[in-house]
Design an enzyme around this catalytic site. Structure first.
Site, PDB file in Angstrom:
ATOM      1  CE  LYS A  50      63.350  72.946  38.941  1.00 18.89           C
ATOM      2  NZ  LYS A  50      62.360  73.658  38.109  1.00 18.89           N
ATOM      3  NE  ARG A  67      49.838  84.147  40.344  1.00 19.81           N
ATOM      4  CZ  ARG A  67      51.110  83.824  40.432  1.00 19.81           C
ATOM      5  NH1 ARG A  67      52.020  84.595  39.889  1.00 19.81           N
ATOM      6  NH2 ARG A  67      51.484  82.728  41.048  1.00 19.81           N
ATOM      7  CD  GLU A  78      50.190  83.515  36.207  1.00 18.69           C
ATOM      8  OE1 GLU A  78      50.670  82.384  36.397  1.00 18.69           O
ATOM      9  OE2 GLU A  78      50.642  84.543  36.763  1.00 18.69           O
TER      10      GLU A  78
END
Length: 616
Positions: free
Chosen positions: A278, A390, A362
């Site tokens: 990354k 969600r 979540e």
């Protein structure tokens, strides 16, 4: 796609050397572009070779490339005709920071939230199969998104489909299953050599040509599978039904291209495991990838932000929650892979044994919070409004039915700006109000956030949510106290009602109205669920005109509920509800979006002025 149609990947004709030079150029463009507009940088820098390889092998005009989250799609946008438009990235009227099918035929599916890509791609495979078409389907998913349960539901079903489907796992940090030493690395490299891939295709074709060959092939295949499961990090995926390929160096363009060409020829589910870094190629992002995940405009020479970020609601929330936890050992904090975004770094440092990061999950966070609350803890789940969507089922079934004391810190409530449709927190006002026993508090300043959080944690029974916006407070720095509502300004001509950060625009509109000789009464709501309309109704009896302003969806808004309360009270009054509307709101600077929706002070002023003069 019909078999007779032309198939031409965008970068089919470039050599490995040309491709490597293109990757270097793309990295430079990414840093230059994002330094001006802001956006997601580190994730895009890590996916440069991956994106170029995809466009060397697949024709995304016809093949379907489904991004997970989609914050790594910038190179894809540049390569698919939007290079010049990158100057408008995430700007009002410009291109989005996520894949968006209305922008380009190359964008197969909308993205913005995590863990759904494999399930979506499987749906495309099923449609292809049902309609007798022949395009390829890919899902590009990161290791972070694999912390979400939906990803495994998709993988479980996709592995059993028996159809061509390529899942590309962009692994830039989390180890899925650790490699076992040098032997595993060596075998992985051998399996991706051109000679091996050519031999494997030839061997499969010859051995399947007669019955004896097929028996031999089945035996050798079982032996190979046993060896792979003992030496390679692929058993989980292969147990799901995938042909595992990798791990592949995600910055070796030639090797990546070879692996994708091999996977493209396989008529079965394939998981290509790609290891990337990354922030690759830009030193500040490589050294601190988390800080460069999402950035505001910065100086590309140093990596330093052009504008220093000040205090914000998230930081005030985290600071207050840390103080409460130090006073009461029952207080715990939960995040869903958003510790920094929700301001919980201080809590994690001060109370690490009571800080829990569940990853991009979540639903798990809310159910876990319910279990904690049932056993006497006070769990506080800090979550973005759009991500809380969600967990609606868990709020109802696991929390509300048993009236459990779970506290939700609903961050990024209301309009959030440049991230657009997938991230605006405009639905929580309606869906939280539908949960029986729920209390929803709406602070307008840091002082109110601190007081309401203490109230929510220590004094409210049952489920309670505190919703607050992205960014900092406005001119209003007061504290309206513990009541359901408060009158901030007295007037006889019109009643203006709002809550949260928009109270600043309403107060400014009231000042503009005063300049026109119109005295507006401003009522600020502190609690929006359960809604107590008494103070508003008292004001409307006097003014006969009510205007509500809120950056939430029209249906289920507080304005709708107040309009119903006015009607039930038998009052003769005009009610105007200004909201974010009944359509999805685009991306752009918050000031532009508020102006478009008529939710800035000027828009509220014009609407109020017109109504008062009409009645007068």
């Amino acid at each position: 796609m019909k078999e007779t149609e032309e198939y031409q990947p965008l970068l089919a004709g470039i050599t490995d050397r040309e491709g490597t030079e293109l990757c270097a150029q793309l990295r430079q463009e990414l840093v230059d572009d994002v330094s001006k507009t802001g956006g997601h940088l580190a994730s895009n820098l890590g996916a440069v070779e991956l994106t170029v390889a995809i466009h060397r092998v697949f024709d995304t005009r016809q093949d379907r490339l489904v991004f997970d989250v989609g914050h790594q799609c910038y190179c894809h946008k540049i390569l698919t005709g939007r290079r010049e438009a990158m100057a408008t990235l995430r700007q009002y009227g410009g291109i989005a920071g996520f894949p968006k099918p209305v922008e380009s035929v190359h964008d197969a599916f909308i993205a913005g939230h995590a863990s759904n890509s494999v399930a979506v791609a499987l749906g495309m495979v099923r449609a292809r199969q049902a309609l007798g078409e022949h395009y390829k389907v890919m899902a590009l998913i990161g290791d972070g998104a694999l912390t979400g349960g939906l990803a495994y539901e998709g993988l479980s079903n996709a592995g059993a489909c028996g159809q061509q489907l390529l899942v590309i796992l962009n692994d830039n940090g989390m180890s899925i299953t650790p490699n076992v030493g040098a032997v595993a690395d060596h075998l992985a490299k051998q399996r991706l050599k051109p000679q091996y891939l050519t031999f494997k295709r030839y061997y499969r074709r010859v051995m399947n040509s007669n019955q004896v060959g097929r028996k031999v092939y089945r035996f050798t295949h079982k032996v190979k599978q046993a060896l792979k499961q003992s030496l390679l990090p692929c058993s989980m995926f292969e147990n799901m039904g995938f042909n595992y390929v990798g791990p592949v160096n995600g910055h070796d363009l030639a090797g990546l291209t070879r692996a994708m060409r091999y996977a493209r020829e396989l008529n079965e589910p394939v998981l290509l495991h790609v290891k990337t870094v990354k922030g690759k190629g830009y030193a500040p992002a490589e050294e601190n990838p988390d800080a460069f995940h999402g950035v505001s405009p910065f100086d590309p020479a140093t990596g330093k932000a052009k504008k220093k970020s000040g205090e914000n609601f998230s930081a005030a929330f985290g600071r207050t929650l840390t103080r409460l936890a130090q006073q009461d050992r029952r207080v715990c904090a939960i995040t869903a892979a958003m510790m920094s975004g929700t301001g919980l770094e201080q809590f994690q440092a001060a109370c690490p044994e009571r800080f829990f990061d569940v990853g991009i999950a979540e639903g798990c966070a809310v159910s876990m919070a319910a279990g904690m609350a049932k056993q006497g803890a006070i769990p506080v789940f800090a979550v973005y409004s759009s991500f809380l969507q969600r967990a609606y089922d868990m709020l109802i079934h696991d929390v509300a039915i048993d009236k459990l004391h779970v506290v939700l810190g609903v961050d990024r409530a209301g309009l959030v700006g440049e991230d657009g449709e997938t991230h605006h927190g405009v639905f929580d006002v309606a869906f939280l109000d539908s949960v029986p026993g729920m209390t929803v508090l709406a602070p307008s300043s840091y002082a109110e956030l601190e007081g309401m959080l203490e109230q929510a944690v220590l004094h409210v029974n049952g489920p309670v949510a505190i919703r607050y916006p992205r960014g900092g407070e406005g001119a209003y720095r007061g504290d309206a106290g513990p009541g359901h509502a408060a009158v901030l300004r007295r007037g006889d001509d019109i009643t203006l009602v709002s809550y949260g950060i928009l109270i600043n625009d309403v107060l400014e509109a009231a000042e503009l109205l005063a300049g026109e000789g119109i005295q507006a009464e401003v009522v600020k709501l502190n609690v929006i669920t359960p809604l107590d309309p008494e103070l508003v109704l008292e004001s409307v009896k006097k003014t006969k005109v009510l205007l509500t302003a809120e950056d939430s969806a029209a249906h289920g808004s507080v304005g709708e509920r107040l309009a119903a309360a006015v009607a039930e009270a038998g009052l003769t009054a005009k009610v105007l509800c200004r909201t974010s509307g009944d359509k999805f709101v685009t991306h752009g600077a918050l000031s532009c979006l508020k102006q478009e929706l008529g939710l800035d002070s000027a828009g509220i002023f014009r609407a109020a002025l017109e109504e008062v003069r009409k009645d007068g």
